[in-house]
Design a protein around this motif. Structure first.
Motif, short mmCIF file in Angstrom:
data_model
loop_
_atom_site.label_atom_id
_atom_site.label_comp_id
_atom_site.label_asym_id
_atom_site.label_seq_id
_atom_site.Cartn_x
_atom_site.Cartn_y
_atom_site.Cartn_z
N LEU A 1 0.83 -1.25 0.12
CA LEU A 1 -0.13 0.00 0.03
C LEU A 1 0.87 1.20 0.00
N ILE A 2 0.55 2.10 -1.11
CA ILE A 2 1.35 3.39 -1.02
C ILE A 2 0.24 4.47 -0.46
N LEU A 3 0.41 5.28 0.47
CA LEU A 3 -0.23 6.46 0.75
C LEU A 3 0.00 7.51 -0.04
N LEU A 4 -0.91 8.44 -0.55
CA LEU A 4 -0.67 9.63 -0.92
C LEU A 4 -0.73 10.44 0.58
N ASP A 5 0.39 11.21 0.84
CA ASP A 5 0.65 11.77 2.02
C ASP A 5 1.54 12.78 1.91
N PRO A 6 1.47 14.05 2.41
CA PRO A 6 2.43 15.17 2.23
C PRO A 6 3.80 14.79 2.95
N ARG A 7 3.87 13.90 3.72
CA ARG A 7 5.06 13.41 4.31
C ARG A 7 6.00 12.33 3.38
N GLY A 8 5.37 12.21 2.26
CA GLY A 8 5.94 11.26 1.46
C GLY A 8 6.89 11.75 0.55
N GLN A 9 7.35 10.73 -0.36
CA GLN A 9 8.60 10.91 -1.21
C GLN A 9 7.88 11.65 -2.30
N GLN A 10 8.36 12.73 -3.04
CA GLN A 10 8.01 13.20 -4.12
C GLN A 10 8.86 12.63 -5.50
N PHE A 11 8.21 12.61 -6.34
CA PHE A 11 9.02 11.94 -7.55
C PHE A 11 8.69 13.08 -8.65
N THR A 12 9.43 12.75 -9.59
CA THR A 12 9.41 13.46 -10.94
C THR A 12 8.54 12.57 -11.81
N SER A 13 8.11 12.91 -12.94
CA SER A 13 7.28 12.04 -13.91
C SER A 13 8.31 10.71 -14.36
N GLU A 14 9.55 11.07 -14.58
CA GLU A 14 10.30 10.22 -14.95
C GLU A 14 10.87 8.98 -13.93
N GLY A 15 11.02 9.63 -12.66
CA GLY A 15 11.37 9.16 -11.47
C GLY A 15 10.27 8.25 -10.98
N LEU A 16 8.86 8.59 -11.24
CA LEU A 16 7.79 7.66 -10.92
C LEU A 16 7.76 6.38 -11.82
N ALA A 17 8.09 6.84 -13.00
CA ALA A 17 7.91 5.71 -14.02
C ALA A 17 9.18 4.71 -13.69
#
Length: 146
Positions: free
Chosen positions: A59-75
């Motif tokens: 489970l990946i929670l969308l949360d302001p404390r989480g890691q941020q990704f670029t679009s390429e990083g998320l891919a």
């Protein structure tokens, strides 16, 4: 890869419903997709419903404390999960109060869409679009031109 999108409620505003529907349809071209809408009158009930809906899926929670990704990083992250992981991920957007500390502690990962606070409806559209964009990057398609 199998993706399970879990949200508290569904988009209420017309623009958000249209955006969600469009990106959900597009995302289905790349992933096996399940969408679960949960309800709850309190943060605790919402978080418990999310936990139950995810089951054993990471489970990946969308949360302001989480890691941020670029679009390429998320891919790249999703590609890595598909190859080295379970091949299935659940993503959850909480309600107005966010997720409980208990749910956060048991999550596989936390993902932040950024430092802005987004309305629930808009966050749902951004989630679907970001996952779609990542899928097109992985497929080498021209949607992403950043």
């Amino acid at each position: 890869m199998r993706l399970h999108l879990i949200t508290v409620g569904e988009p209420k505003l017309a623009y958000a419903r249209a955006g969600w529907d469009e990106y959900e349809k597009r995302l289905r071209r790349y992933h096996k997709l399940t969408v679960t809408r949960v309800a709850g009158k309190t943060q605790a009930l919402e978080s418990e419903a999310i936990r139950r809906a995810a089951g054993k899926t990471p489970l990946i929670l969308l949360d302001p404390r989480g890691q941020q990704f670029t679009s390429e990083g998320l891919a790249a992250y999703l590609d890595g999960q598909g190859v080295g992981g379970t091949g299935e991920l659940a993503f959850a957007i909480g309600g107005p109060e966010g997720h409980t500390d208990e749910l956060r502690a048991g999550a596989y990962a936390l993902w932040s869409l950024g430092t802005l606070t987004l309305p629930h409806d808009l966050a749902m559209v951004v989630l679907a679009e970001a996952l779609y964009r990542a899928a097109t990057i992985s497929a080498g398609e021209p949607y992403h031109r950043g």
